[in-house]
Motif scaffolding. Structure first.
Motif, PDB file in Angstrom:
ATOM      1  N   GLU A 270      35.892 -10.586 -18.319  1.00 35.11           N
ATOM      2  CA  GLU A 270      35.774 -11.613 -19.674  1.00 35.11           C
ATOM      3  C   GLU A 270      36.461 -10.966 -20.623  1.00 35.11           C
ATOM      4  O   GLU A 270      36.564  -9.736 -20.813  1.00 35.11           O
ATOM      5  CB  GLU A 270      34.236 -11.842 -19.814  1.00 35.11           C
ATOM      6  N   PRO A 271      37.266 -11.500 -21.623  1.00 38.16           N
ATOM      7  CA  PRO A 271      37.959 -11.109 -22.586  1.00 38.16           C
ATOM      8  C   PRO A 271      37.007  -9.925 -23.617  1.00 38.16           C
ATOM      9  O   PRO A 271      37.867  -9.155 -23.941  1.00 38.16           O
ATOM     10  CB  PRO A 271      38.832 -12.156 -23.394  1.00 38.16           C
ATOM     11  N   LEU A 272      35.903 -10.439 -23.813  1.00 38.05           N
ATOM     12  CA  LEU A 272      35.148  -9.592 -24.861  1.00 38.05           C
ATOM     13  C   LEU A 272      34.344  -8.623 -24.220  1.00 38.05           C
ATOM     14  O   LEU A 272      33.465  -8.033 -24.997  1.00 38.05           O
ATOM     15  CB  LEU A 272      34.239 -10.678 -25.595  1.00 38.05           C
ATOM     16  N   SER A 273      34.540  -8.383 -22.804  1.00 38.10           N
ATOM     17  CA  SER A 273      33.830  -7.125 -22.161  1.00 38.10           C
ATOM     18  C   SER A 273      34.184  -5.909 -22.682  1.00 38.10           C
ATOM     19  O   SER A 273      33.429  -5.290 -22.923  1.00 38.10           O
ATOM     20  CB  SER A 273      34.190  -7.175 -20.700  1.00 38.10           C
ATOM     21  N   TYR A 274      35.583  -5.798 -22.862  1.00 36.97           N
ATOM     22  CA  TYR A 274      36.134  -4.579 -23.367  1.00 36.97           C
ATOM     23  C   TYR A 274      36.656  -4.680 -24.644  1.00 36.97           C
ATOM     24  O   TYR A 274      37.376  -3.672 -25.128  1.00 36.97           O
ATOM     25  CB  TYR A 274      36.975  -3.941 -22.433  1.00 36.97           C
ATOM     26  N   THR A 275      36.720  -5.995 -25.299  1.00 36.92           N
ATOM     27  CA  THR A 275      37.653  -6.030 -26.585  1.00 36.92           C
ATOM     28  C   THR A 275      36.520  -6.122 -27.844  1.00 36.92           C
ATOM     29  O   THR A 275      35.659  -6.983 -27.521  1.00 36.92           O
ATOM     30  CB  THR A 275      38.404  -7.351 -26.504  1.00 36.92           C
ATOM     31  N   GLN A 276      36.540  -5.534 -28.811  1.00 39.00           N
ATOM     32  CA  GLN A 276      35.672  -5.711 -29.919  1.00 39.00           C
ATOM     33  C   GLN A 276      35.975  -6.770 -30.880  1.00 39.00           C
ATOM     34  O   GLN A 276      37.036  -7.375 -30.779  1.00 39.00           O
ATOM     35  CB  GLN A 276      35.831  -4.269 -30.961  1.00 39.00           C
ATOM     36  N   LEU A 277      34.751  -7.259 -31.583  1.00 40.83           N
ATOM     37  CA  LEU A 277      34.933  -8.477 -32.274  1.00 40.83           C
ATOM     38  C   LEU A 277      35.882  -8.328 -33.479  1.00 40.83           C
ATOM     39  O   LEU A 277      35.837  -6.964 -33.893  1.00 40.83           O
ATOM     40  CB  LEU A 277      33.490  -9.127 -32.821  1.00 40.83           C
ATOM     41  N   PRO A 278      36.634  -8.970 -34.180  1.00 40.45           N
ATOM     42  CA  PRO A 278      37.446  -8.633 -35.198  1.00 40.45           C
ATOM     43  C   PRO A 278      36.673  -8.589 -36.362  1.00 40.45           C
ATOM     44  O   PRO A 278      36.939  -7.689 -37.413  1.00 40.45           O
ATOM     45  CB  PRO A 278      38.344  -9.864 -35.505  1.00 40.45           C
ATOM     46  N   ASP A 279      35.489  -8.907 -36.591  1.00 42.16           N
ATOM     47  CA  ASP A 279      34.560  -8.499 -37.877  1.00 42.16           C
ATOM     48  C   ASP A 279      33.695  -7.615 -37.544  1.00 42.16           C
ATOM     49  O   ASP A 279      32.982  -7.250 -36.760  1.00 42.16           O
ATOM     50  CB  ASP A 279      33.667  -9.858 -38.062  1.00 42.16           C
ATOM     51  N   PRO A 280      34.015  -6.391 -38.284  1.00 42.17           N
ATOM     52  CA  PRO A 280      33.327  -5.113 -38.175  1.00 42.17           C
ATOM     53  C   PRO A 280      31.581  -5.249 -38.279  1.00 42.17           C
ATOM     54  O   PRO A 280      30.706  -4.520 -37.462  1.00 42.17           O
ATOM     55  CB  PRO A 280      33.572  -4.310 -39.298  1.00 42.17           C
ATOM     56  N   ALA A 281      30.931  -6.092 -39.108  1.00 43.13           N
ATOM     57  CA  ALA A 281      29.830  -6.430 -39.056  1.00 43.13           C
ATOM     58  C   ALA A 281      29.170  -6.967 -37.860  1.00 43.13           C
ATOM     59  O   ALA A 281      28.300  -6.511 -37.571  1.00 43.13           O
ATOM     60  CB  ALA A 281      29.481  -7.313 -40.397  1.00 43.13           C
ATOM     61  N   GLN A 282      29.928  -7.825 -37.167  1.00 41.12           N
ATOM     62  CA  GLN A 282      29.372  -8.659 -36.122  1.00 41.12           C
ATOM     63  C   GLN A 282      29.530  -7.588 -34.959  1.00 41.12           C
ATOM     64  O   GLN A 282      28.811  -7.614 -34.056  1.00 41.12           O
ATOM     65  CB  GLN A 282      30.310  -9.984 -35.753  1.00 41.12           C
ATOM     66  N   GLU A 283      30.659  -6.938 -34.933  1.00 38.74           N
ATOM     67  CA  GLU A 283      30.600  -5.886 -33.924  1.00 38.74           C
ATOM     68  C   GLU A 283      29.543  -4.803 -33.841  1.00 38.74           C
ATOM     69  O   GLU A 283      28.892  -4.402 -32.724  1.00 38.74           O
ATOM     70  CB  GLU A 283      31.882  -5.281 -33.895  1.00 38.74           C
ATOM     71  N   ALA A 284      29.268  -4.456 -35.037  1.00 40.14           N
ATOM     72  CA  ALA A 284      28.074  -3.450 -35.188  1.00 40.14           C
ATOM     73  C   ALA A 284      26.777  -4.092 -34.589  1.00 40.14           C
ATOM     74  O   ALA A 284      26.222  -3.272 -34.038  1.00 40.14           O
ATOM     75  CB  ALA A 284      28.117  -3.140 -36.530  1.00 40.14           C
TER      76      ALA A 284
END
Length: 114
Positions: A4-18
């Motif tokens: 899946e694309p988001l398996s190894y790719t972080q979200l662009p929003d740092p707060a959401q990724e955290a």
């Protein structure tokens, strides 16, 4: 099958990724069983990471996502099981063992003094 694309790719929003990372650290990999989905390289863990990131990006709260994962995979999937009638002995056991150990140590010290 490609991950899946988001398996190894972080979200662009740092707060959401955290928020996604914090949740992924507390979810056990169903395949590896000894690692969180954040640390596992298993395909299923990658799918679960992608799912967590998709749901976080869609605005879902981490606790709602955790509840959904527990409903789908069972309580075992969470490193932080809720305290309820089934799990309270697991939460109480360390406290009880410390109390028993303290009482045993106290009685042993008293016997040495006399």
């Amino acid at each position: 099958m490609a991950p899946e694309p988001l398996s190894y790719t972080q979200l662009p929003d740092p707060a959401q990724e955290a928020a996604a990372q914090a949740l992924m650290q507390t979810i056990r990999c169903v395949v590896c069983q000894g690692q969180s989905i954040a640390d596992s390289d298993a395909d299923l863990a990658g799918d679960m990471r992608a799912l967590v990131r998709q749901k976080i990006a869609a605005g879902e709260k981490p606790e709602a996502i955790r509840a959904w994962l527990i409903q789908r995979y069972g309580r075992w999937v969470s490193y932080r099981p809720p305290v309820d009638a089934v799990t309270w002995p697991l939460w109480a056991a360390p406290i009880l063992l410390l109390a028993v150990g303290g009482l045993l140590a106290r009685s042993a010290f008293r016997r040495r003094r006399t």
